[in-house]
Design a protein around this motif. Structure first.
Motif, mmCIF file in Angstrom:
data_model
loop_
_atom_site.group_PDB
_atom_site.id
_atom_site.type_symbol
_atom_site.label_atom_id
_atom_site.label_comp_id
_atom_site.label_asym_id
_atom_site.label_seq_id
_atom_site.Cartn_x
_atom_site.Cartn_y
_atom_site.Cartn_z
ATOM 1 N N PRO A 29 0.786 -1.229 0.000
ATOM 2 C CA PRO A 29 0.000 0.000 0.000
ATOM 3 C C PRO A 29 0.827 1.291 0.000
ATOM 4 O O PRO A 29 0.295 2.351 -0.305
ATOM 5 C CB PRO A 29 -0.817 -0.105 1.290
ATOM 6 C CG PRO A 29 0.023 -0.954 2.188
ATOM 7 C CD PRO A 29 0.726 -1.926 1.285
ATOM 8 N N ASP A 30 2.112 1.203 0.336
ATOM 9 C CA ASP A 30 2.952 2.400 0.419
ATOM 10 C C ASP A 30 4.103 2.320 -0.567
ATOM 11 O O ASP A 30 4.676 1.252 -0.801
ATOM 12 C CB ASP A 30 3.516 2.563 1.836
ATOM 13 C CG ASP A 30 2.422 2.779 2.860
ATOM 14 O OD1 ASP A 30 1.486 3.560 2.585
ATOM 15 O OD2 ASP A 30 2.491 2.159 3.938
ATOM 16 N N TRP A 48 -2.538 -1.749 -6.100
ATOM 17 C CA TRP A 48 -2.196 -0.323 -6.148
ATOM 18 C C TRP A 48 -1.309 0.010 -7.336
ATOM 19 O O TRP A 48 -0.280 -0.626 -7.549
ATOM 20 C CB TRP A 48 -1.482 0.098 -4.868
ATOM 21 C CG TRP A 48 -2.360 -0.008 -3.673
ATOM 22 C CD1 TRP A 48 -2.395 -1.028 -2.761
ATOM 23 C CD2 TRP A 48 -3.365 0.927 -3.264
ATOM 24 N NE1 TRP A 48 -3.350 -0.786 -1.823
ATOM 25 C CE2 TRP A 48 -3.965 0.416 -2.095
ATOM 26 C CE3 TRP A 48 -3.809 2.142 -3.771
ATOM 27 C CZ2 TRP A 48 -4.991 1.077 -1.433
ATOM 28 C CZ3 TRP A 48 -4.827 2.801 -3.113
ATOM 29 C CH2 TRP A 48 -5.407 2.278 -1.958
ATOM 30 N N VAL A 86 -0.911 5.565 -5.864
ATOM 31 C CA VAL A 86 -0.071 6.153 -4.823
ATOM 32 C C VAL A 86 1.129 6.808 -5.499
ATOM 33 O O VAL A 86 1.702 6.257 -6.448
ATOM 34 C CB VAL A 86 0.422 5.077 -3.830
ATOM 35 C CG1 VAL A 86 1.335 5.681 -2.777
ATOM 36 C CG2 VAL A 86 -0.754 4.368 -3.176
ATOM 37 N N PHE A 102 -5.937 13.188 -5.300
ATOM 38 C CA PHE A 102 -4.990 12.586 -4.375
ATOM 39 C C PHE A 102 -5.070 13.284 -3.023
ATOM 40 O O PHE A 102 -5.221 14.506 -2.957
ATOM 41 C CB PHE A 102 -3.552 12.685 -4.901
ATOM 42 C CG PHE A 102 -3.255 11.754 -6.037
ATOM 43 C CD1 PHE A 102 -2.698 10.503 -5.803
ATOM 44 C CD2 PHE A 102 -3.520 12.119 -7.346
ATOM 45 C CE1 PHE A 102 -2.416 9.641 -6.856
ATOM 46 C CE2 PHE A 102 -3.239 11.268 -8.405
ATOM 47 C CZ PHE A 102 -2.688 10.023 -8.157
ATOM 48 N N GLU A 105 -1.009 12.157 2.641
ATOM 49 C CA GLU A 105 -0.918 11.336 3.838
ATOM 50 C C GLU A 105 0.246 11.759 4.727
ATOM 51 O O GLU A 105 0.561 11.087 5.703
ATOM 52 C CB GLU A 105 -0.773 9.858 3.455
ATOM 53 C CG GLU A 105 -1.986 9.334 2.719
ATOM 54 C CD GLU A 105 -1.886 7.868 2.337
ATOM 55 O OE1 GLU A 105 -2.949 7.237 2.225
ATOM 56 O OE2 GLU A 105 -0.762 7.353 2.136
ATOM 57 N N GLN A 120 3.639 11.374 0.805
ATOM 58 C CA GLN A 120 2.930 10.305 0.120
ATOM 59 C C GLN A 120 1.497 10.763 -0.119
ATOM 60 O O GLN A 120 0.844 11.284 0.784
ATOM 61 C CB GLN A 120 2.923 8.999 0.925
ATOM 62 C CG GLN A 120 2.169 7.901 0.199
ATOM 63 C CD GLN A 120 2.447 6.534 0.759
ATOM 64 O OE1 GLN A 120 3.474 5.958 0.471
ATOM 65 N NE2 GLN A 120 1.513 6.024 1.562
ATOM 66 N N ARG A 122 -2.317 9.617 -1.985
ATOM 67 C CA ARG A 122 -3.096 8.446 -2.401
ATOM 68 C C ARG A 122 -4.430 8.895 -2.984
ATOM 69 O O ARG A 122 -5.101 9.759 -2.451
ATOM 70 C CB ARG A 122 -3.337 7.549 -1.185
ATOM 71 C CG ARG A 122 -4.070 6.258 -1.488
ATOM 72 C CD ARG A 122 -4.261 5.414 -0.233
ATOM 73 N NE ARG A 122 -3.034 5.265 0.537
ATOM 74 C CZ ARG A 122 -2.118 4.316 0.335
ATOM 75 N NH1 ARG A 122 -2.305 3.414 -0.607
ATOM 76 N NH2 ARG A 122 -1.024 4.266 1.091
ATOM 77 N N THR A 124 -7.828 6.916 -3.682
ATOM 78 C CA THR A 124 -8.532 5.643 -3.459
ATOM 79 C C THR A 124 -9.860 5.680 -4.183
ATOM 80 O O THR A 124 -10.599 6.663 -4.069
ATOM 81 C CB THR A 124 -8.739 5.400 -1.949
ATOM 82 O OG1 THR A 124 -7.471 5.433 -1.298
ATOM 83 C CG2 THR A 124 -9.410 4.056 -1.699
#
Length: 125
Positions: A29-30, A48, A86, A102, A105, A120, A122, A124
């Motif tokens: 996820p990262d 992702w 991401v 985006f 985070e 970072q 993201r 979703t």
């Protein structure tokens, strides 16, 4: 290109490559520094879509070309059933990527690529 060639979005003017966006797919996820170094971590069935680079030749900047490619990457990831995308970016670009949906985070703890501070971000679905 060998490992994730289907995840390069290219824009040409005639025969000249003027902009591109790229990144591989993973279940992680990262975004991590290791991802930049090991293209073999790409997993075509991953959840992702990572974005490693958003690049435009300087003379072609400020025309929306990178934005068009980002939108295409988002559209393709959605069609492919990914959880989202991401990326990491420097502080000055957080607002730019926010325009595409985006969410910031915060400062990444997993990427210090180039000895820089990265946020970072993201998107979703």
């Amino acid at each position: 290109v060998k490992y994730y060639g289907n995840h390069f979005w290219l824009m040409y003017e005639a025969e000249k490559l003027i902009a591109f966006v790229d990144g591989f797919v993973t279940d992680e996820p990262d975004l991590t520094d290791e991802m930049y170094e090991k293209a073999t971590l790409h997993d075509e069935t991953g959840a992702w879509q990572m974005i490693f680079g958003v690049n435009t030749i300087p003379a072609y900047r400020q025309h929306g070309y990178a934005g068009e490619l980002i939108c295409r990457a988002i559209e393709d990831a959605r069609k492919q059933g990914r959880k989202g995308l991401v990326l990491t970016c420097k502080d000055r670009l957080v607002h730019y990527y926010a325009k595409f949906g985006f969410t910031d985070e915060g400062v990444s703890e997993k990427s210090t690529h180039g000895n820089a501070v990265w946020h970072q971000m993201r998107l979703t679905f």
